[in-house]
Design a protein around this motif. Structure first.
Motif, PDB file in Angstrom:
ATOM      1  N   LYS A  81       6.326   4.843  -3.799  1.00  0.00           N
ATOM      2  CA  LYS A  81       6.703   5.330  -2.473  1.00  0.00           C
ATOM      3  C   LYS A  81       7.927   4.617  -1.923  1.00  0.00           C
ATOM      4  O   LYS A  81       8.505   5.064  -0.942  1.00  0.00           O
TER       5      LYS A  81
ATOM      6  N   ARG B 176      -6.115  10.031  14.040  1.00  0.00           N
ATOM      7  CA  ARG B 176      -6.796  10.837  13.032  1.00  0.00           C
ATOM      8  C   ARG B 176      -7.672   9.964  12.145  1.00  0.00           C
ATOM      9  O   ARG B 176      -8.810  10.300  11.844  1.00  0.00           O
ATOM     10  N   ILE B 177      -7.142   8.825  11.778  1.00  0.00           N
ATOM     11  CA  ILE B 177      -7.906   7.969  10.869  1.00  0.00           C
ATOM     12  C   ILE B 177      -9.094   7.340  11.581  1.00  0.00           C
ATOM     13  O   ILE B 177     -10.197   7.267  11.045  1.00  0.00           O
TER      14      ILE B 177
ATOM     15  N   GLU C  72      -1.339   9.543  13.579  1.00  0.00           N
ATOM     16  CA  GLU C  72      -1.958   9.083  12.336  1.00  0.00           C
ATOM     17  C   GLU C  72      -3.158   8.179  12.632  1.00  0.00           C
ATOM     18  O   GLU C  72      -4.227   8.315  12.039  1.00  0.00           O
TER      19      GLU C  72
ATOM     20  N   VAL D 124      -1.973  15.886   1.843  1.00  0.00           N
ATOM     21  CA  VAL D 124      -1.323  14.939   0.935  1.00  0.00           C
ATOM     22  C   VAL D 124      -1.443  13.520   1.477  1.00  0.00           C
ATOM     23  O   VAL D 124      -1.829  12.597   0.769  1.00  0.00           O
ATOM     24  N   ALA D 125      -1.142  13.365   2.772  1.00  0.00           N
ATOM     25  CA  ALA D 125      -1.205  12.032   3.362  1.00  0.00           C
ATOM     26  C   ALA D 125      -2.632  11.491   3.258  1.00  0.00           C
ATOM     27  O   ALA D 125      -2.837  10.310   2.966  1.00  0.00           O
ATOM     28  N   GLU D 126      -3.605  12.359   3.467  1.00  0.00           N
ATOM     29  CA  GLU D 126      -4.989  11.909   3.413  1.00  0.00           C
ATOM     30  C   GLU D 126      -5.401  11.551   1.995  1.00  0.00           C
ATOM     31  O   GLU D 126      -6.143  10.599   1.782  1.00  0.00           O
TER      32      GLU D 126
ATOM     33  N   THR E 270      -5.379   5.026  -1.879  1.00  0.00           N
ATOM     34  CA  THR E 270      -4.783   3.692  -1.877  1.00  0.00           C
ATOM     35  C   THR E 270      -5.339   2.774  -0.799  1.00  0.00           C
ATOM     36  O   THR E 270      -5.328   1.565  -0.958  1.00  0.00           O
ATOM     37  N   GLN E 271      -5.823   3.332   0.303  1.00  0.00           N
ATOM     38  CA  GLN E 271      -6.382   2.491   1.358  1.00  0.00           C
ATOM     39  C   GLN E 271      -7.884   2.328   1.183  1.00  0.00           C
ATOM     40  O   GLN E 271      -8.410   1.237   1.124  1.00  0.00           O
TER      41      GLN E 271
ATOM     42  N   HIS F   1       3.838   5.600   2.485  1.00  0.00           N
ATOM     43  CA  HIS F   1       3.960   7.047   2.633  1.00  0.00           C
ATOM     44  C   HIS F   1       3.999   7.409   4.122  1.00  0.00           C
ATOM     45  O   HIS F   1       4.853   8.166   4.570  1.00  0.00           O
ATOM     46  N   ILE F   2       3.080   6.819   4.877  1.00  0.00           N
ATOM     47  CA  ILE F   2       3.038   7.101   6.308  1.00  0.00           C
ATOM     48  C   ILE F   2       4.327   6.623   6.979  1.00  0.00           C
ATOM     49  O   ILE F   2       4.910   7.318   7.811  1.00  0.00           O
TER      50      ILE F   2
ATOM     51  N   GLU G  79      -3.417  10.361  -0.237  1.00  0.00           N
ATOM     52  CA  GLU G  79      -2.795   9.045  -0.440  1.00  0.00           C
ATOM     53  C   GLU G  79      -3.655   7.951   0.187  1.00  0.00           C
ATOM     54  O   GLU G  79      -3.889   6.903  -0.397  1.00  0.00           O
ATOM     55  N   ARG G  80      -4.086   8.239   1.418  1.00  0.00           N
ATOM     56  CA  ARG G  80      -4.834   7.218   2.130  1.00  0.00           C
ATOM     57  C   ARG G  80      -6.172   6.952   1.441  1.00  0.00           C
ATOM     58  O   ARG G  80      -6.551   5.797   1.217  1.00  0.00           O
TER      59      ARG G  80
ATOM     60  N   SER H 283       0.825  -1.200   0.000  1.00  0.00           N
ATOM     61  CA  SER H 283       0.000   0.000   0.000  1.00  0.00           C
ATOM     62  C   SER H 283       0.861   1.251   0.000  1.00  0.00           C
ATOM     63  O   SER H 283       1.651   1.482   0.904  1.00  0.00           O
ATOM     64  N   PRO H 284       0.728   2.064  -1.057  1.00  0.00           N
ATOM     65  CA  PRO H 284       1.522   3.294  -1.102  1.00  0.00           C
ATOM     66  C   PRO H 284       1.212   4.190   0.097  1.00  0.00           C
ATOM     67  O   PRO H 284       2.091   4.872   0.598  1.00  0.00           O
ATOM     68  N   TYR H 285      -0.051   4.174   0.525  1.00  0.00           N
ATOM     69  CA  TYR H 285      -0.394   5.033   1.657  1.00  0.00           C
ATOM     70  C   TYR H 285       0.410   4.634   2.878  1.00  0.00           C
ATOM     71  O   TYR H 285       1.016   5.465   3.539  1.00  0.00           O
ATOM     72  N   ILE H 286       0.422   3.327   3.181  1.00  0.00           N
ATOM     73  CA  ILE H 286       1.150   2.891   4.369  1.00  0.00           C
ATOM     74  C   ILE H 286       2.634   3.187   4.226  1.00  0.00           C
ATOM     75  O   ILE H 286       3.292   3.635   5.154  1.00  0.00           O
TER      76      ILE H 286
ATOM     77  N   MET I 145       6.943   8.988   6.347  1.00  0.00           N
ATOM     78  CA  MET I 145       6.752  10.166   7.190  1.00  0.00           C
ATOM     79  C   MET I 145       7.199   9.881   8.629  1.00  0.00           C
ATOM     80  O   MET I 145       7.789  10.733   9.286  1.00  0.00           O
TER      81      MET I 145
ATOM     82  N   TYR J 107      -2.273   9.458  -9.251  1.00  0.00           N
ATOM     83  CA  TYR J 107      -2.935   8.144  -9.220  1.00  0.00           C
ATOM     84  C   TYR J 107      -4.047   8.048 -10.263  1.00  0.00           C
ATOM     85  O   TYR J 107      -4.764   7.062 -10.315  1.00  0.00           O
TER      86      TYR J 107
ATOM     87  N   ILE K  79       6.373  15.893  -0.528  1.00  0.00           N
ATOM     88  CA  ILE K  79       5.071  16.579  -0.529  1.00  0.00           C
ATOM     89  C   ILE K  79       4.910  17.441  -1.778  1.00  0.00           C
ATOM     90  O   ILE K  79       3.813  17.665  -2.272  1.00  0.00           O
TER      91      ILE K  79
ATOM     92  N   TYR L 129      11.473  16.554   2.473  1.00  0.00           N
ATOM     93  CA  TYR L 129      10.053  16.914   2.602  1.00  0.00           C
ATOM     94  C   TYR L 129       9.553  17.549   1.304  1.00  0.00           C
ATOM     95  O   TYR L 129       8.483  17.227   0.802  1.00  0.00           O
TER      96      TYR L 129
ATOM     97  N   PRO M 273      -1.486  20.685  -3.404  1.00  0.00           N
ATOM     98  CA  PRO M 273      -0.724  19.431  -3.384  1.00  0.00           C
ATOM     99  C   PRO M 273      -1.623  18.197  -3.379  1.00  0.00           C
ATOM    100  O   PRO M 273      -1.238  17.154  -3.913  1.00  0.00           O
TER     101      PRO M 273
END
Ligand SMILES: Nc1ncnc2c1ncn2[C@@H]1O[C@H](COP(=O)(O)OP(=O)(O)OP(=O)(O)O)[C@@H](O)[C@H]1O
Ligand SMILES: Nc1ncnc2c1ncn2[C@@H]1O[C@H](COP(=O)(O)OP(=O)(O)OP(=O)(O)O)[C@@H](O)[C@H]1O
Ligand SMILES: CC(C)C[C@H](N)C(=O)O
Ligand SMILES: [Mg+2]
Ligand SMILES: [Mg+2]
Lengths: 336, 293, 236, 396, 244
Positions: free
Chosen positions: A163, A283-284, A280, D72-74, D80-81, A33-34, D76-77, A28-31, A37, D106, A236, A232, D98
Motif C-alpha cells: 500500500k 463505521r468501524i 471510517e 474493499v476497505a473492509e 490486516t487489522q 489504505h485508509i 483490507e481491514r 498496517s496495510p489497512y491503515i 483514501m 493476501y 480499488i 481510484y 473486488p
C-alpha cells in the motif's frame, strides 16, 4: 533567502515531511489504505473546489469525471495495455472534455438551476454507463461493473502489492492539487473565477469572458477529478457505475469540500481528511447496530455545519496563524 | 389502448411526483435552500402512516389528520433548531450553501435513525383498495393511484389558494423575495421560515401517505423519488408551485409513455437529457422567474 | 414625553463602532431630519431603531417603552415603520400586493381598506397601476410605492431613508411634498436626506450626524444658518 | 498476512463477514447476519473447533453499505487489522468481486454463500469458494422447467418476456436466459431492463400486457419484485406463467407486501421451507422461533456456509490460511446439517460448489396464508402437491 | 475642434416586449469630451449604457467605437475594446476586499498579479479609497461603493468611461470632491459619458448635455441651453426648479 526560514515556509514543509514519513511508522496495510483514501478524498474535494469553490458553481455531478477517468484509463489498460500512468493524462483529458460538454449548456444556468442540472447530467451518465456493456469490441461491463486486470507488482502499470506506493501517489496528487489551488488563488484566473462567483454581470462588465473562464474552470476541475478517477481505478481495481458515477460519490465530494470550507485553498483538504477519518471511525466503531454509524456521521456533519458554517478551515486557520506568529516572535528573539 | 393506459398512468403518477416536488419548490422559493432531506421526510411519513395502519388499522388517508400536523411540526422544529442557526450565520448570502449541506447531513441522520429503530424492512399498507383497479374494457386504472392523484390535485389547489389569498401565504412569498425587507413589514421572518419548512415537510408527508397504499416504504425510499423531484422542480421553475405540478405531470407522462417505445432504463436517460436540453432553451424552467435568480 | 427616545446608544459592526453614544428624541407630530455625510451612520441609526441591529450599549424607548431589545417585527407592530434606502420593493409582486403586505401587522390589517383608500388618494399613480408588477415600474414610481407601502402599516413614526435618491429633480419635489402631506395627517416623521436644503426646509428640527456621533442639533432654521452646515452640506 | 499461529494457543477464531448492513440492501444483509449468528452459536455451544482445542468462532461484521470501495476497505481491514482467519460475504456480486480480489492478494480464504455472478469463480482465484449456484445455472433450470411444463400440460410455450433489474445481477441473468431460451427454441419478445428501485413499474407492465407473452420471467430485488407483482395484478396481465429468479421473490418481505397477488407465481431457488431434505424443518423452525420469520434460500446458504467453514477448520487443525484453503478445497460434506442445503458439498477446481440443488416452488395460499410450495423437480416436491399450470388468472 | 469621433450611436432602438425603452437614438461622442445624459426616471438612460456596454443588443441600429461596429458584441469584448462602466445599482464583489475588487479590473490588461496590484493601488489613490483597500467591499458605505465602482472601471484602462449616477446620495461637499475626482479622471485622457440627476454637478462637469425622455432625445446642447429649454423643464426639472 532569509524568507524561507520563516514559519510560513517551514511549517508547511514540516507537515509535508511528516506525511512523507508516515509509511515508515505504519506497517498496517489497512491503515495505509485508509490513509491513501483519506488523501485521495481530500484530493477530489480540492479538485471540485476549483469549480465549486472558486467559481462558485455548485456541481453535484463530479462523479461523472471520476468515472470518466477511471473507465477510460482502465479500458485502455485492459484492451491495449496502455499503462495507467499515460492513462492518467488521457483519462484526465477525456474528463476535461466532458467537463466542457457539461459546462457549455449549463453556462447560462445560475445557482440552484446549475446545481440541479448537474445532478440530471450525472444521473443520465450513470444510467448510460449501466446500460452500456460494450464500446466497439471493448467490454465495459455495464451494471456488472468492470474488473481492472490485476498484474501483481507492476509499477510501470501503477499496480503494487504494497500500500505504500499508493499512499505516496495519493500524497503527490494531493500536493499537486494544493499547489495548483495555491497558485490559482493568486492568479488572474483565480481572481476572475472569484469575481464570477460574487457577481457574474459585474464581472462581464470588467472585461471578463465569463463563459470562457467558467469553461476553463470546469475543464481544469474535471481534469484533476478524472486523474483522481484513474488512481481510484488502480487502487480499488473494480469500477461499478453506481458507486463511481452515482450520487453518493458526487455528493461525498461536495460534502467534504463544503464542510472543510469551499473557495479556500486548504478547506477542502481539511474537510476531506476530517470527514473521511470520522466516517471510517464511526463505521468501524459502531457497525454492530445497523445504521448507527451513518446516523452518527450525519449528526456530526449537521453539528459541523451549525457550529462552523464557514467550514472547518475556521477551526484551523486561527490557531495556525497564532502558531506562525508565536514562532515568528521566537525566531526574532532568538536572532537578537 | 396501451398508449391510453400509459397516458393515464403517467398522469396519475405525475400528480404524486408533483405533490412531492411542491414541498421542495416551496422551501426553495422561500428559503432558497435545496432541501436534500425532503426524501427522508417522505420516508418518515410513509413509515408513520404504515405503522398507524398496521397497529391501529387506520386507513392511510385518515392518518392524514395525524401525520400532516406531525410532519409539519417535525419540519417546523427542524428549521427552528438546525437550519435557523446556519441561516443566521449566512445572513447576507444569496444561496445558503451551508444550509443545503445541513439538510444533506440531516437526510443521512434521519434515514439511518429510522433504520436503527424500525429496521430495514419494506413496508406497504395493503388496504382494501391497494390492488384494486377500475376496468373499462381493456383499460385499467389503478384505484390507489387515482386516489393519490386526486389528493395531489386537491392539495395543490388548496395550497395555491393559501399562498395567493391568505395573509400568511403572502407573507411567505414576500419573505422569499426579500427577507430583509420582510422584516420591516412586521413579518416574523424566522417564524415564516419555520412555517414554510413545516408546510414543505407536511407536503412531503402527504406524498408519502398517498404512496403507502401502493408503494413500499424503507429507510432509503427517499432516494427513489428525490432525484425525480429535483428535476421536476427545476423543470417547473424553482419556487413555482404550479410549475411543480406541471413538471410532475410532464415527467410522469414521459416516463410512462416513452417506456412503451424504449426500455425503462432508456426513458431515464431520455428524461435527464431532455431536461438538460430544455434548460438550454429556458434556463429558468417553465414558470420560473429569471428575475428571481 | 417624547414619542421616540434614543438614549446613549452605541452600535457596532463586529469590532467597528459605527454609532457612538448617540442620543436624540422625537416628539409626537414632529418632522425630524437627520443629515450627515455618507457613511456617517444614518442608515445604521434607522436600522437600529427598526431593530435590525442591536445597540451594544444604551437603549431606545418608544412611547416610554424600551424597544431596543425587541425583534424587528415587534417594533413594526408598535407602529415604527421604515422606508428603506433604495426602496426595496417585493419585485415580483403587484402594486396592490406590495401594499397589502405593508399592512401585515394585526393592527394595521384592521384598517386596511381605509388606509388603502388614503394611499390611493395621496398617490393616484398607484391606483392606476394596481396590477403592475413592482419591478417594471420606473424609479420614481417605485419610490411612491415604497412610501405607500409604509403608509399601509398605519405608522406612528415613519422613518424615510434617503427617499429622493436617484430621483429626477421634478420627482424630488414631488416626494418631499408628499412627505409634508403625510406629516399633516399627524404622522411623526424621521427623515434622512442628502438633499439637505430641501429636507431642512421641510422639517421642524434636525440632527447632524458625523462619524457616528451627533455633532449638532437645533431647529431647522438654526441649522440652515449654521456656518458648518452651510459649508459642508449646503455647498454654500 | 493472515493469523497463522500454531493450534495450541488458539482461543478464538475470528471470521470476517462483509455484508450490506445499511443502504437499500440492508434487510437481506440482516438476514444473512442472523443466519450466520445462529450457526455460530450452535457451533460454539457444541464445543467450538475441537481440533483447535475447542476454540470458539468469533464473528466480525463489516458494513459494505453495498458499495464496492467500502467493501474493499473492509476486506483490507478485516485481513490486516482484525487478522481474521477467513472471510465470508458479501451478498452483492458487485461488492464480492473486488473484495475477493483483496482476499486473494493476501491469500486469505473467502467463502461466498450468496453472490451468484458467474465470473466470481471464473477468475482463476485460489482462495475464493462459492457455495451458491451461478446465476446462469438458475436460468438453465428455469428454461428446463418451462419446457417440462409445456409438454406435461400440453400448453405450447412460444414467447417469453424478460424483465430484470438493470444491475450486475440482472444483466448477468439475462445472458443466461438468452443462451438457454435460444437453445430451447423459445422466442424472446421483450427484453426489458428497468432501473432498480423504480418508483413506478406500470409502464413496463403495460408494455408486457400489449405483447401477451406466454411466459414472463423476472429478476428483481424485493421492492421491485413486489411492485411488479402488484402492478401485474392491477392490470390483470395473464400469461401462462410468471417465474421469478429468487432474490426479491424469495425475500420473506415479499409475501407481506404482495399478499394474495403472488399466488401461483413460480420462483427458483436452492432451498424451500418444505423441501424434502434432512434437518430442513428443524433448522427453519428454530430460526423462526428466534427471529420471527422463516429462512429463505440465501439464509440457508449463509447458515450452511458456517458449517462448511467449521468442517474445514476441523480438518485444517490450524489457522494457517494455506491449511484452511487446502481444507476448504478438499471439502466433501455428505452428512450433518449441511444436508438441508445439499446432500453433498464439494468445490471444483475454481472453488465453485458443484451441483447446487435447484428447485422450483409455486406460491400457494394454504389455510389463508401464502406459502412457498416446492413443486419441481418432482422428486423434491412437497408430497401431494403439483404445479398449477397455466396461471389460473386474477379472479380467484 | 477637429476631434475624432470616439463613439457613435446610429438610430438605436430597443424594445422590451411592448415597451420601447430607447427609440431611434443617434449621437456622437468625440475623443476627450465629458458629456452628460439626463432625463426623468425611466427615460432610458441606464438602458443606453446597457446598449453601449453590450448588456443588451439593440433591436435596431448600430453602435460604433472608433469606427468599428461593436453592435452585438458581448460585454467583456466591449470592455476589452476600451469602454468601462459603472452600475447604477452598485455591484461590488462583496465578499472580497476593495483592493481585490479593483485588481479584477486591472487584470484586463495584464496577466501578472504584481502588475495588477500596482495598477489597482494607483487607481485607488486616484479615487481616494487607498486607505480602505483592505476593507471588505460589502462593508463600504454607498459613496465608497460608488468610488469603488469607478475604480473598478478605471482599472480596465478605458478610453471611454460610462458613469451611471455616481453622485447620487452624496451631500454637496462630497459632490464637490467627487466632481474633482471626475475631472482628474478626465484629465488623464479618458472620455466620459455620465448620467446624473444631481444637476449642479452635471452642469459643472459636462461640456455638452443630452436630455432623454421616453427613450427619445428631446434636447442637446450646452448646460445652459439645455436647462433653459422649456421642454426639458416640463419633462424633467419641474416648475419650481432652481432653488438650490
Ligand atoms: N454590514 C456592515 N458591516 C460592517 N460595516 C458596515 C456595514 N454596513 C455599514 N457599515 C459601515 O458603517 C458605517 C455607517 O454606515 P451607514 O450605512 O449607517 O451610513 P449612512 O450614513 O447611512 O451612509 P449613506 O449616506 O452612504 O447611506 C459606514 O462606515 C459603513 O462602512
Ligand atoms: N430588462 C428590462 N425589461 C423590461 N423593461 C425594462 C428593462 N430594462 C429597463 N426597462 C424599462 O425601460 C425603461 C427605461 O429604464 P432605464 O433604467 O433606462 O431608466 P433610467 O433613465 O436609467 O431611469 P432612472 O433615472 O430611474 O435610473 C423603464 O421603463 C424600465 O422599466
Ligand atoms: C439475490 C441473489 C441471489 C443474487 C446476489 N445478490 C448477487 O448479486 O449475485
Ligand atoms: Mg444610508
Ligand atoms: Mg438609471
Amino acid at each position: 533567502m532569509r524568507n524561507f526560514i520563516t514559519p510560513r515556509y517551514y511549517l508547511p514543509a514540516l507537515m509535508i515531511f511528516i506525511l512523507l514519513l508516515i509509511p515508515l511508522f505504519i506497517s498496517s496495510p489497512y491503515i495505509l489504505h485508509i490513509m491513501a483514501m483519506v488523501l485521495f478524498w481530500a484530493y477530489l474535494a480540492s479538485a471540485w473546489n476549483i469549480v465549486g469553490g472558486f467559481a462558485g458553481q455548485l456541481s453535484l455531478g463530479h462523479g461523472v469525471y471520476v468515472a470518466a477517468g477511471a473507465y477510460v484509463s482502465s479500458l485502455l489498460f485492459a484492451n491495449i495495455g496502455l499503462s495507467p500512468w499515460f492513462g492518467m493524462i488521457i483519462g484526465g483529458l477525456v474528463a476535461a472534455l466532458l467537463g466542457v460538454i457539461v459546462g457549455y449548456p449549463t453556462l447560462r444556468l445560475r445557482g440552484a438551476y446549475y446545481a440541479l442540472a448537474t445532478v440530471g447530467f450525472a444521473e443520465g451518465f450513470r444510467v448510460i454507463l449501466i446500460n452500456t456493456t460494450k464500446i466497439g469490441s471493448w467490454h465495459t461491463g455495464g451494471a456488472e461493473g468492470f474488473l481492472v486486470p490485476l498484474l501483481g507488482d507492476a509499477p510501470q502499470h501503477m499496480q503494487f502489492m504494497s500500500k505504500v506506493p499508493y499512499y505516496y501517489l495519493a500524497l503527490v496528487l494531493l500536493l499537486i492539487i494544493v499547489g495548483f489551488s495555491f497558485w490559482l488563488d493568486r492568479s488572474k484566473l483565480g481572481y476572475y473565477l472569484t469575481a464570477i462567483r460574487e457577481d457574474e454581470d459585474a464581472a462581464l462588465a470588467l472585461g471578463i469572458n465569463t463563459a470562457r473562464a467558467k469553461l476553463i474552470a470546469a475543464a481544469l476541475s474535471a481534469f484533476f477529478t478524472g486523474v483522481g478517477g484513474v488512481y481510484y481505478a488502480q487502487l480499488i481495481r473494480y469500477l461499478e457505475p453506481n458507486a463511481i458515477a452515482g450520487a453518493i460519490m458526487s455528493n461525498q465530494i461536495v460534502f467534504l469540500a463544503i464542510v472543510g470550507g469551499r473557495g479556500t485553498v486548504l478547506g477542502p483538504v481539511i474537510g476531506g481528511i476530517f470527514l473521511t477519518i470520522i466516517g471510517e471511525m464511526t463505521r468501524i466503531l459502531f457497525d454492530q447496530v445497523m445504521g448507527l454509524h451513518l446516523f452518527l456521521y450525519g449528526i456530526i456533519v449537521v453539528l459541523f455545519v451549525i457550529f462552523k458554517p464557514r467550514g472547518l478551515i475556521e477551526l484551523v486557520e486561527k490557531p495556525y496563524e497564532k502558531l506562525v506568529k508565536m514562532l515568528n516572535g521566537r525566531r526574532v528573539e532568538g536572532a537578537s | 389502448m396501451g398508449v391510453l393506459s400509459s397516458i393515464i398512468n403517467g398522469i396519475l403518477m405525475g400528480g404524486v411526483y408533483g405533490l412531492l416536488a411542491m414541498g421542495l419548490t416551496l422551501i426553495f422559493g422561500i428559503m432558497k435552500i435545496i432541501n436534500f432531506a425532503h426524501g427522508a421526510f417522505l420516508m418518515v411519513a410513509m413509515i408513520l402512516s404504515y405503522w398507524l395502519w398496521k397497529i391501529m388499522g387506520l386507513d392511510p388517508y385518515l392518518s392524514i389528520i395525524i401525520i400532516a400536523p406531525l410532519m409539519f411540526l417535525l419540519g417546523y422544529l427542524t428549521q427552528r433548531f438546525t437550519i435557523k442557526p446556519v441561516l443566521d450565520a449566512e445572513k447576507d448570502v444569496r444561496e445558503p450553501i451551508g444550509a443545503l449541506l445541513l439538510t444533506a447531513g440531516l437526510a443521512v441522520a434521519i434515514e439511518n435513525f429510522i433504520l436503527m429503530v424500525f429496521g430495514a424492512d419494506y413496508l406497504m399498507a395493503k388496504t382494501a383498495y391497494s390492488g384494486a383497479s377500475i376496468n373499462i374494457s381493456s383499460l385499467s386504472i389503478s384505484v390507489p393511484r387515482l386516489y393519490a392523484f386526486v389528493t395531489s390535485l386537491v392539495v395543490a389547489f388548496l395550497f395555491y389558494q393559501f399562498l395567493i389569498k391568505t395573509e400568511l401565504g403572502r407573507a411567505m412569498r414576500a419573505t422569499g423575495q426579500d427577507r430583509g425587507v420582510a422584516l420591516l413589514m412586521g413579518i416574523n421572518v424566522s417564524k415564516v421560515y419555520s412555517i414554510a419548512f413545516g408546510i414543505g415537510t407536511a407536503l412531503a408527508g402527504l406524498a408519502g401517505i398517498v404512496l403507502i397504499p401502493f408503494y413500499y416504504a424503507h429507510p432509503s425510499v427517499g432516494a427513489v423519488f428525490i432525484t425525480k423531484a429535483f428535476i421536476i422542480v427545476v423543470l417547473g421553475g424553482l419556487g413555482s408551485v404550479h410549475g411543480a405540478l406541471v413538471g410532475g405531470l410532464i415527467i410522469g407522462l414521459i416516463e410512462s409513455v416513452a417506456a412503451q417505445y424504449m426500455t425503462a432504463t432508456w426513458t431515464a436517460i431520455l428524461i435527464y437529457f431532455a431536461f438538460l436540453a430544455f434548460l438550454l432553451l429556458k434556463p429558468s424552467g417553465l414558470f420560473g422567474s429569471r428575475y428571481e435568480w | 414625553m417624547a414619542l421616540l427616545e434614543i438614549d446613549n446608544i452605541s452600535v457596532y459592526y463586529g469590532e467597528m463602532c459605527v454609532l457612538r453614544d448617540v442620543s436624540a428624541q422625537i416628539d409626537s407630530g414632529e418632522i425630524i431630519c437627520v443629515v450627515g455625510a455618507n457613511g456617517a451612520g444614518k442608515s445604521t441609526l434607522i436600522n437600529t431603531i427598526s431593530g435590525l441591529l442591536k445597540p451594544k450599549t444604551g437603549k431606545i424607548l418608544f412611547n416610554g417603552e424600551v424597544i431596543s431589545k425587541l425583534e424587528p417585527y415587534q417594533i413594526v407592530e408598535k407602529g415604527v415603520i421604515q422606508v428603506p434606502e433604495g426602496r426595496r420593493l417585493f419585485p415580483n409582486m403587484s402594486v396592490e400586493e406590495n401594499l397589502l403586505i405593508g399592512s401585515y401587522t394585526p393592527t394595521s390589517r384592521k384598517k386596511r381598506k381605509e388606509n388603502m383608500e388614503k394611499v390611493f388618494t395621496l398617490l393616484p399613480r398607484l391606483a392606476e397601476r394596481r396590477k403592475q408588477i413592482a419591478r417594471t415600474m420606473s424609479g420614481g414610481e417605485q419610490q411612491m410605492l415604497a412610501i405607500g407601502r409604509a403608509l399601509m402599516a398605519d405608522p406612528k413614526l415613519l422613518m424615510l431613508d434617503e427617499p429622493s435618491l436617484g430621483l429626477a429633480p421634478k420627482m424630488v419635489s414631488h416626494v418631499l411634498e408628499l412627505i409634508q402631506n403625510i406629516a399633516a395627517q399627524g404622522v411623526t416623521i424621521l427623515l434622512v436626506e442628502q438633499n439637505v436644503y430641501h429636507a431642512l426646509k421641510l422639517c421642524n428640527r434636525g440632527y447632524v450626524l458625523e462619524n457616528g456621533s451627533i455633532t449638532l442639533m437645533g431647529t431647522a432654521e438654526e441649522l440652515l444658518n449654521n456656518p458648518h452646515v452651510k459649508k459642508a452640506y449646503l455647498g454654500l | 498476512s493472515g493469523g497463522g499461529k500454531s493450534s495450541g494457543e488458539v482461543k478464538e477464531i475470528k471470521i470476517g463477514n462483509i455484508l450490506p448492513l445499511s443502504g437499500s440492501a440492508a434487510p437481506v444483509g440482516k438476514i444473512g447476519q442472523q443466519a450466520r449468528d445462529m450457526a455460530v452459536e450452535e457451533i460454539n455451544a457444541a464445543g467450538g473447533i475441537k481440533s483447535l482445542g475447542g476454540a470458539k468462532i468469533k464473528m466480525i461484521y463489516a458494513d459494505s453499505k453495498g458499495d464496492p470501495a467500502t467493501g474493499v476497505a473492509e476486506a483490507e481491514r478485516l485481513i490486516t487489522q482484525e487478522r481474521v482467519a477467513l472471510i465470508t460475504g458479501a451478498y452483492q456480486s458487485g461488492v464480492t468481486l473486488p473484495a475477493t480480489e483483496v482476499a486473494e492478494r493476501y491469500k486469505v480464504p473467502f467463502v461466498c454463500p450468496v453472490p451468484s455472478e458467474d465470473v466470481i469463480t471464473e477468475r482463476g482465484f485460489k482462495y475464493v469458494f462459492r457455495l451458491a449456484e451461478k446465476t446462469t445455472w438458475r436460468n438453465r433450470e428455469q428454461v428446463r422447467f418451462i419446457q417440462d411444463m409445456a409438454k406435461k400440460f400440453g400448453t405450447p410455450v412460444k414467447t417469453v418476456a424478460l424483465i430484470y433489474e438493470n444491475t450486475a445481477w440482472g444483466q448477468g441473468a439475462v445472458k443466461g436466459w438468452e443462451k438457454y431460451l435460444k437453445e430451447a427454441g423459445l422466442k424472446i419478445v421483450l427484453k426489458e431492463p428497468y432501473p432498480a428501485n423504480s418508483s413506478d413499474l406500470t409502464p413496463v407492465v403495460l408494455k408486457v400486457k400489449q405483447l401477451k407473452p406466454d411466459v414472463i420471467m423476472m429478476c428483481s430485488y424485493v421492492s421491485d419484485a413486489a411492485l411488479l407483482t402488484n402492478t401485474f395484478a392491477e392490470h390483470k396481465v395473464k400469461p401462462l406463467a410468471f417465474i421469478g429468479t429468487s432474490g426479491g421473490f424469495a425475500d420473506p418481505v415479499y409475501f407481506k407486501t404482495t399478499g394474495d397477488n403472488s399466488e401461483y407465481f413460480f420462483d427458483i431457488s436452492t432451498w424451500e421451507p418444505d423441501v424434502n431434505r434432512p434437518f430442513s424443518k428443524e433448522v427453519n423452525e428454530k430460526f423462526k422461533q428466534k427471529y420471527g420469520y422463516p429462512m429463505n434460500a440465501e439464509a440457508v446458504k449463509a447458515y450452511t456456509a458456517m458449517y462448511v467453514i467449521k468442517d474445514a477448520l476441523e480438518r485444517a487443525g490450524s489457522l494457517d490460511p494455506e491449511a484452511i484453503r487446502k481444507a476448504l478445497a478438499e471439502t466433501k460434506l455428505t452428512s450433518g446439517v449441511t444436508q438441508m442445503y445439499a446432500s453433498e458439498i464439494i468445490f471444483d477446481e475454481s472453488g465453485q460448489m458443484v451441483n447446487a440443488p435447484l428447485i422450483i416452488s409455486q406460491f400457494r395460499k394454504i389455510n389463508g396464508k401464502m406459502e412457498r410450495v416446492t413443486v419441481w423437480p418432482e422428486k423434491e416436491a412437497r408430497p401431494g402437491w403439483k404445479p398449477v399450470w397455466p396461471f389460473p388468472g386474477w379472479d380467484k | 475642434m477637429p476631434a475624432k469621433v470616439l463613439l457613435e450611436l446610429k438610430n438605436v432602438t430597443i424594445k422590451f416586449g411592448g415597451l420601447t425603452a430607447v427609440s431611434d437614438l443617434s449621437f456622437k461622442l468625440f475623443e476627450g469630451e465629458i458629456v452628460g445624459l439626463i432625463g426623468p426616471n425611466g427615460a432610458g438612460k441606464t438602458t443606453v449604457f446597457n446598449l453601449i456596454s453590450g448588456v443588451y443588443r439593440p433591436t435596431e441600429g448600430e453602435i460604433y467605437l472608433n469606427g468599428e461596429n461593436i453592435t452585438g458584441l458581448k460585454p467583456f469584448q466591449i470592455c476589452h475594446r476600451g469602454i468601462g462602466r459603472t452600475f447604477q445599482v452598485v455591484r461590488p464583489f462583496g465578499g472580497k476586499s476593495v483592493l481585490y475588487n479593483v485588481m479584477v479590473g486591472a487584470f484586463l490588461r495584464t496577466n501578472d498579479t504584481r502588475k495588477s496590484r500596482e495598477k489597482a493601488l494607483e487607481v485607488l489613490q486616484l479615487v481616494g479609497l487607498y486607505n480602505k483597500k483592505d476593507v471588505l467591499a460589502k462593508n463600504l458605505t454607498i459613496v465608497d461603493r460608488k468610488r469603488l465602482e469607478v475604480a473598478k472601471a478605471l482599472a480596465t484602462e478605458p478610453k471611454l468611461l460610462l458613469l451611471d449616477e455616481v453622485l447620487a446620495g452624496l451631500n454637496p461637499a462630497e459632490v464637490d470632491e467627487a466632481v474633482e475626482m471626475i475631472r482628474q479622471i478626465h484629465k488623464s485622457g479618458i472620455t466620459i459619458l455620465l448620467i446624473e440627476h444631481v444637476l449642479k454637478a452635471a452642469m459643472a462637469l459636462s461640456q455638452r448635455i443630452m436630455v432623454l425622455d421616453y427613450g427619445k432625445k428631446i434636447a442637446e446642447g450646452s448646460p445652459e441651453e439645455v436647462t433653459s429649454n422649456p421642454e426639458v423643464i416640463k419633462a424633467y426639472l419641474g416648475d419650481n426648479y432652481g432653488i438650490a
